[in-house]
Each structure stands twice: as C-alpha cells, then as structure tokens.
Design an enzyme around this catalytic site. Structure first.
Site, mmCIF file in Angstrom:
data_model
loop_
_atom_site.group_PDB
_atom_site.id
_atom_site.type_symbol
_atom_site.label_atom_id
_atom_site.label_comp_id
_atom_site.label_asym_id
_atom_site.label_seq_id
_atom_site.Cartn_x
_atom_site.Cartn_y
_atom_site.Cartn_z
ATOM 1 N N CYS A 38 0.871 -1.174 0.000
ATOM 2 C CA CYS A 38 0.000 0.000 0.000
ATOM 3 C C CYS A 38 0.908 1.225 0.000
ATOM 4 O O CYS A 38 2.120 1.100 0.150
ATOM 5 C CB CYS A 38 -0.933 -0.014 1.214
ATOM 6 S SG CYS A 38 -0.069 -0.301 2.758
ATOM 7 N N TYR A 55 2.596 11.458 -12.487
ATOM 8 C CA TYR A 55 1.177 11.722 -12.206
ATOM 9 C C TYR A 55 1.085 12.504 -10.904
ATOM 10 O O TYR A 55 2.012 12.482 -10.091
ATOM 11 C CB TYR A 55 0.375 10.409 -12.087
ATOM 12 C CG TYR A 55 0.810 9.509 -10.947
ATOM 13 C CD1 TYR A 55 0.285 9.670 -9.661
ATOM 14 C CD2 TYR A 55 1.743 8.507 -11.139
ATOM 15 C CE1 TYR A 55 0.691 8.860 -8.613
ATOM 16 C CE2 TYR A 55 2.153 7.680 -10.097
ATOM 17 C CZ TYR A 55 1.624 7.862 -8.834
ATOM 18 O OH TYR A 55 2.020 7.072 -7.797
ATOM 19 N N ASP A 263 -2.934 -2.466 -2.395
ATOM 20 C CA ASP A 263 -2.481 -1.438 -3.343
ATOM 21 C C ASP A 263 -3.208 -0.105 -3.137
ATOM 22 O O ASP A 263 -3.142 0.780 -3.982
ATOM 23 C CB ASP A 263 -2.592 -1.876 -4.811
ATOM 24 C CG ASP A 263 -1.852 -0.922 -5.742
ATOM 25 O OD1 ASP A 263 -0.781 -0.427 -5.348
ATOM 26 O OD2 ASP A 263 -2.359 -0.631 -6.839
HETATM 27 O O1 LIG Z 1 0.435 0.597 -11.875
HETATM 28 C C1 LIG Z 1 0.616 1.699 -11.310
HETATM 29 O O2 LIG Z 1 0.298 2.793 -11.813
HETATM 30 C C2 LIG Z 1 1.274 1.714 -9.990
HETATM 31 C C3 LIG Z 1 1.968 2.858 -9.610
HETATM 32 C C4 LIG Z 1 2.679 2.852 -8.454
HETATM 33 C C5 LIG Z 1 3.515 3.981 -8.050
HETATM 34 O O3 LIG Z 1 3.364 5.037 -8.654
HETATM 35 O O4 LIG Z 1 4.333 3.799 -7.151
HETATM 36 O O5 LIG Z 1 2.680 1.760 -7.649
HETATM 37 C C6 LIG Z 1 1.965 0.646 -7.953
HETATM 38 O O6 LIG Z 1 2.033 -0.316 -7.157
HETATM 39 C C7 LIG Z 1 1.257 0.616 -9.162
#
Ligand SMILES: O=C(O)c1cc(C(=O)O)oc(=O)c1
Length: 314
Positions: A38, A55, A263
């Site tokens: 998470c 992002y 997540d």
């Molecule tokens: O698939 C994703 O966009 C994503 C992004 C991030 C992050 O930006 O760290 O972490 C994740 O576990 C999954």
C-alpha cells in the site's frame, strides 16, 4: 474514513480518488494479517510530490491508511514508496514512524544515498528498495546503478522489489536473476490475463519463480489486471474472475513466497476504483484454504518484514 482531498497540487486529469466508505469484508482475515503493498500520497501540502513525477494523485494520508487497515481487519502495513514521491521518502517514513511498529517500508533511493541515510531508513522500518521498470511511471535508471544499490542494501538484510510488465521479463531476466537479494515482484509481473494460463508468457514467470528460490511475488492488483471483471463494486463477491487462475496458480505453487496487498490508494486506475472491502473478499478465491491464507497474509510477510518476531516459527 474521511474524504480524499487534494492540497496545493492539481490532480492529473481523470484521476480517480480512492473509494470512500469501503464495505466490511465478508472474508475475515486471520489475526495478525499484513497488507503488504500500500502507499501514502503526501499530503502534498506537507510532503510535496516530486518534480519528476509522472502523475499527481489525490492525497492519501497515513491516518486514512491506518483507518483502512483497522476497518479491513489487518494488523500491519508495508508501505511502498510511490513513484509520485520519487526518491524523497519522507511521507513513507513519516507513516512508518507514526505506526508504532505496525508498519514497515520499501524505499526508493538513488546511487548517491549515504550509508547514514540508509541507516536512518532502516531505523524507521524500511526493509527494501523498489526498482521500477514500468515506463509510464519512471525514467530509465542504468542497470549498473541499480546493481550497486542492490549490493549495498543487501548488507543491511534488505530485499529488492521489482515492478515490470510481463512483456519486458525476457529483456530484464539477466538483470533480475543476478540480484543478490531476495527479490519481490509487484503484482505478479503484470500478466496479460487474456493469454492462456499455460501459455509462454505466464510460463516464463512461473519458471522465473521456480528456478530462483529467492524470488517472491505479490498476488495483488486484480483490479489492474482484469479485462472482463466483474469489478469489485456493489457487493460483488466474484470479482475479477479472469485473474483468479493466475493468482491461484502462484499461491498454490509457491505458498511460502507470496504476499498480498490492497495497493490502496490505487494510483492510476482508469475505469473504476474498487471497494477495498470487496478486494479482501477476493483473497479466498486465490488462497482457498486456511493454511494458504495464513501463509499469504501472516507467515510470509512476517518472515520478510518482521523476522525478529517470527523467528523459530514455521
Ligand atoms: O500501476 C501503477 O500505476 C502503480 C503505480 C505505483 C507507483 O506510482 O508507485 O505503484 C503501484 O504499485 C502501481
């Protein structure tokens, strides 16, 4: 839980905020369960997002994460550094320090990190570094730089978390298999679940785990991988059916090397934002017995992140 907010930053257009008011899971997780993947986002007013980010999310604070943990019935969290914070680990470390020993962390560091900085991260509860190969999330980092970091953190007893797309595994194979540490794969290496379970792409991932006993996998993120759904919304008890055979195969083949996480707060989802309570209800579909569930949610994450507490236990 309180509402998602955003501070001084403007969210990426189309950004989906995390789900307010998740349901109470029908599946009761075993005592001592760990949400082993998470994130926290900011809050941006206190812990600004990194200039190099790809992002800009809504905020997702440590208090909101802990409220979700308690609501879902989890005991602990592993907070993974999100790419929107780059290699500035302050928000993640702040969450660990506020968790009273109930959270560990995975950091992002650069080659220039000092030994003292690594020691401070360790003292805060960090036990791993994340190497990200998903091109929409990060810029390229040379492999020799990553290998240097891996050998330094190996000495601290940490592991490496890797995030990549299934199509890129052949090209990354030599680098991954040369890593000296335990290696934890995020989200099952993002298989294309429209391909056959015994097709060449997923078989390569299974081979990766079979031939390398230091490789673990998170069987997380069905909401990212599913093509046919149904979505974990409106009480759906059979969500993301197309992902189940993939995750279940990994859980049943490698029961001692799998982890699970929500997540939350689910960065970059496009179509829908899942109800986290229903995501917990996905677990018994991929880990159908009490023993598999205990390994996935308690024994494995405790062995990796709190070995001092799990020593001597099976
Ligand atoms: O698939 C994703 O966009 C994503 C992004 C991030 C992050 O930006 O760290 O972490 C994740 O576990 C999954």
């Amino acid at each position: 839980m309180s509402k998602p907010t955003s501070g001084p930053f403007e969210k990426t257009p189309g950004w989906l905020d995390w789900y307010e008011g998740p349901s109470k899971p029908a599946f009761q997780v075993p005592p001592g369960s760990v949400d082993a993947h998470c994130h926290v986002f900011g809050p941006g007013g206190t812990f600004p997002y990194a200039p190099e980010r790809k992002y800009t999310p809504c905020d997702a604070s440590r208090e909101q994460l802990f409220a979700l943990r308690d609501h879902l019935g989890f005991a602990r969290n592993v907070v993974v550094q999100a790419t929107c914070h780059g290699a500035d680990n302050r928000a993640m470390v702040d969450a660990l320090q506020a968790a009273g020993g109930r959270a560990r962390g995975v950091a992002t560091v650069k080659r220039g990190v000092t030994d003292e900085e690594l020691q401070n991260l360790h003292a805060a509860g960090v036990r791993g570094v994340r190497f990200n190969f998903v091109k929409r999330l990060v810029d390229f980092t040379p492999r020799d730089e990553l290998m240097e970091i891996a050998s330094r953190i190996h000495k601290l007893g940490w592991h490496v978390v890797i995030y990549f797309e299934a199509v890129d595994l052949p090209e990354l194979w030599d680098f991954f298999t040369a890593l000296p540490t335990t290696v934890v794969v995020d989200h099952m290496g993002r298989p294309d679940v429209t391909q056959p379970l015994d097709g060449p792409e997923f078989e390569l991932f299974v081979k990766f785990m079979r031939e390398h006993p230091n490789v673990w996998s998170k069987v997380s993120c069905p909401e990212r991988l599913s093509v046919s759904g149904p979505q974990a919304l409106n009480g759906e008890q059979n969500a993301y059916r197309d992902v189940v055979p993939f995750a279940r195969k990994i859980v049943e083949t490698f029961p001692d090397r799998v982890l699970w996480g929500t997540d939350w707060p689910h960065p970059n989802l496009k179509g829908h934002m899942p109800d986290d309570g229903l995501l917990v209800d996905f677990i018994p579909h991929i880990a159908p017995t009490a023993e598999l569930q205990r390994k996935l949610l308690v024994d494995n994450p405790m062995r990796l992140y709190w070995p001092e507490e799990s020593a001597g236990k099976a």
